[in-house]
Motif scaffolding. Structure first.
Motif, PDB file in Angstrom:
ATOM      1  N   PRO A   1       0.829  -1.208   0.000  1.00 62.46           N
ATOM      2  CA  PRO A   1       0.000   0.000   0.000  1.00 62.46           C
ATOM      3  C   PRO A   1       0.864   1.259   0.000  1.00 62.46           C
ATOM      4  O   PRO A   1       1.914   1.304   0.650  1.00 62.46           O
ATOM      5  N   VAL A   2       0.409   2.276  -0.748  1.00 67.17           N
ATOM      6  CA  VAL A   2       1.174   3.525  -0.827  1.00 67.17           C
ATOM      7  C   VAL A   2       0.742   4.427   0.338  1.00 67.17           C
ATOM      8  O   VAL A   2      -0.447   4.678   0.521  1.00 67.17           O
ATOM      9  N   PRO A   3       1.712   4.909   1.166  1.00 70.68           N
ATOM     10  CA  PRO A   3       1.329   5.788   2.294  1.00 70.68           C
ATOM     11  C   PRO A   3       0.808   7.144   1.787  1.00 70.68           C
ATOM     12  O   PRO A   3       1.286   7.660   0.780  1.00 70.68           O
ATOM     13  N   TYR A   4      -0.173   7.685   2.511  1.00 68.01           N
ATOM     14  CA  TYR A   4      -0.802   8.950   2.093  1.00 68.01           C
ATOM     15  C   TYR A   4       0.214  10.085   2.076  1.00 68.01           C
ATOM     16  O   TYR A   4       0.143  10.999   1.250  1.00 68.01           O
ATOM     17  N   LYS A   5       1.174  10.019   2.984  1.00 70.81           N
ATOM     18  CA  LYS A   5       2.164  11.098   3.080  1.00 70.81           C
ATOM     19  C   LYS A   5       3.056  11.192   1.839  1.00 70.81           C
ATOM     20  O   LYS A   5       3.754  12.182   1.642  1.00 70.81           O
ATOM     21  N   GLU A   6       3.008  10.161   0.996  1.00 73.45           N
ATOM     22  CA  GLU A   6       3.756  10.178  -0.270  1.00 73.45           C
ATOM     23  C   GLU A   6       3.356  11.383  -1.124  1.00 73.45           C
ATOM     24  O   GLU A   6       4.172  11.941  -1.866  1.00 73.45           O
ATOM     25  N   LEU A   7       2.087  11.794  -0.956  1.00 77.29           N
ATOM     26  CA  LEU A   7       1.582  12.925  -1.754  1.00 77.29           C
ATOM     27  C   LEU A   7       2.214  14.257  -1.330  1.00 77.29           C
ATOM     28  O   LEU A   7       2.137  15.242  -2.062  1.00 77.29           O
ATOM     29  N   ASN A   8       2.817  14.291  -0.127  1.00 76.60           N
ATOM     30  CA  ASN A   8       3.480  15.519   0.321  1.00 76.60           C
ATOM     31  C   ASN A   8       4.731  15.804  -0.513  1.00 76.60           C
ATOM     32  O   ASN A   8       5.089  16.945  -0.748  1.00 76.60           O
TER      33      ASN A   8
END
Lengths: 169, 353
Positions: free
Chosen positions: A71-78
């Motif tokens: 799963p890709v962590p949401y914080k990756e979008l930062n």
């Protein structure tokens, strides 16, 4: 058992003795034979159809999985304004941070199934196969695609991953 | 060896092999004006035999698993002795196979040799054309390269534009919503068993109809008065010349034009998350591909192609009668010429677009 004469003329001249009372029984037997063959064929065909039936993936809420299968962590979008992965129903998905809003779209072009790419400079999705263009809302604006990209609702899951939910039109 | 003759005689008494050889070769009379152009059928049989033999050899090492397929193909090409030759022969002969069947059908169309009593030969020929194209499409996916993955994605997606049933049809073809292990399994099964056995069966029917109706006489000469020669040795020598010509063509492709079958994207393993730029199908699907691009509505593009296919399939029942007016013939040959030129034009346009 009497021999049947080989000469057709001789055969025609002989009286025909046919037991007409046997005809309904013969018809019934033919019908029964047909039913038995059809049922037998069905017992073979039905499992074959089931055997070849497509595999459906689960529907509903899902999380974005990266190319490493995690799963890709949401914080990756930062740090990354565009994140690609596999989403709902195993569909390749693009999560894009655009004008401060996080948007997710199926990356599958609605023309012939190639994967679109996000062009940040032009704020549009471009299909490399046949030149289809979609705007930042996933709406088809030029080229052959007949309809918009499928859109997903994006949220952070309790585990801090990128959650996706299909938006019903 | 004194034992061989009695053994052969013993077999011949039971199977009548000499009589069969006489009936099919030395006493089988064919029109004397048949040329090399009329040997394309035998070229097709040769291509099929090469495909079966090389295909069986490739099966020894190939594994139809998405995680291993690309590596096994690489292993065949780089490590197995003469593996590169077997693989290239299989891949390049597939192109010649398609080219020969296109020419064979176009030749029959031009000669109008599909008319009574050869309707069934034309129909079995059309079925063979479909099967050969299906063999090409299914075999394309097996190396599991970027090219194979995305060309298959695009090709199978085309069925999705059919209203109502399109989505379900794509699902049944692929086995899953996206091209996956299930698709590879299906295409592998079709490519190595269903399609080859079907081709073999239809070739058998085609040849049977050919023997029953006789070969069409070129140039419209009367079948009863045309000079005839025995199939062996007259036609057999021509057939052999064509076969060697075909082998030369295949080897020229293998040694001088390998990029025909192996462009850059064919050398990269499939990545379902990255579509390469300008993905294109093999040359024999380029006309269909370009047609889909230029027709604004995808469903319309597919329906128009289906209509052309149906008209060609039932052509013997549409173009009936042995004699026709000069006006009718003029219209017919104009339409056929424009259709062939249009098809080639779309192919070239698709290549350069």
């Amino acid at each position: 058992m009497s021999d049947v004469p080989l000469d057709p003329e001789q055969r025609q001249s002989e009286p025909q003795h046919r037991d007409t009372s046997a005809q309904p029984r013969r018809n019934f037997l033919e019908w029964l034979l047909g039913v038995v063959v059809a049922v037998s064929a069905l017992t073979f065909v039905a499992p074959m159809v089931a055997y070849l039936s497509p595999r459906r993936t689960r529907k509903g809420t899902n999380v974005l999985m990266g190319s490493d299968g995690r799963p890709v962590p949401y914080k990756e979008l930062n740090t990354n304004p565009v994140v690609a992965g596999v989403g709902v129903n195993g569909e390749p998905t693009l999560v894009v941070k655009y004008s401060g809003e996080v948007r997710a779209f199926s990356a599958v072009c609605t023309h012939l199934g190639c994967l679109v790419k996000w062009n940040a400079a032009k704020s549009e999705f471009l299909c490399p196969c046949h030149g289809g263009v979609f705007d930042a809302n996933g709406v088809n604006v030029s080229g052959p695609p007949p309809k918009p990209l499928k859109r997903y609702k994006v949220f952070a899951t309790a585990e801090g991953e990128i959650g996706l939910e299909e938006v019903r039109a | 060896m004194p034992i061989i003759r009695p053994v052969l005689n013993w077999i011949d008494e039971r199977l009548r092999i000499h009589a069969i050889i006489r009936a099919t070769l030395t006493e089988y009379m064919v029109p004397a004006n048949l040329t090399l152009w009329h040997t394309l059928g035998f070229v097709l049989v040769t291509c099929f035999v090469i495909q079966v033999v090389t295909g069986m050899l490739l099966l020894v090492y190939y594994v139809p698993d998405t995680g291993r397929a690309f590596d096994t193909v690489k292993f065949i090409t780089n490590k197995v002795p003469y593996g590169w030759l077997i693989r290239d022969l299989h891949a390049m002969t597939s192109h010649v196979f398609v080219l020969a069947i296109f020419l064979h059908m176009a030749s029959t169309l031009w000669m109008r040799a599909y008319r009574t009593p050869r309707e069934l030969q034309w129909i079995t020929g059309m079925i063979l054309l479909g099967l050969v194209l299906a063999a090409g499409l299914s075999g394309y996916l097996l190396p599991w390269s970027q090219l194979s993955y995305w060309a298959t994605t695009v090709a199978t997606n085309a069925a999705g534009s059919i209203p109502r049933i399109g989505h379900t049809l794509v699902l049944w073809i692929r086995g899953t919503p996206n091209v996956s292990q299930y698709t590879l399994g299906r295409f592998f099964a079709m490519h190595v068993s269903i399609i080859p056995f079907s081709i073999l069966a239809v070739i058998g029917m085609h040849l049977l109809f050919l023997r029953l109706t006789g070969i069409a006489v070129p140039g419209g000469e009367d079948k009863a008065t045309v000079r005839k020669v025995p199939f062996f040795p007259h036609m057999v020598t021509k057939e052999l010349a064509s076969v060697f010509g075909t082998l030369i063509l295949v080897n020229l492709l293998i040694f001088y034009f390998p990029q025909v079958n192996f462009p850059e994207d064919a050398l990269i393993p499939a990545n379902p998350l990255e579509t390469p730029a300008h993905i294109k199908p093999h040359w024999y699907f380029l006309a269909n591909y370009q047609f889909l691009k230029i027709v604004p509505n995808e469903f319309l593009g597919i329906i128009l192609q289906v209509i052309v296919g149906v008209v060609l399939f039932f052509l013997p029942f549409l173009d009936r009668g042995k004699k026709s007016s000069r006006l009718y013939d003029g219209v017919f040959y104009t339409v056929v010429t424009l259709a062939i030129l249009g098809y080639i034009g779309l192919m070239v346009w698709g290549y350069y677009s």
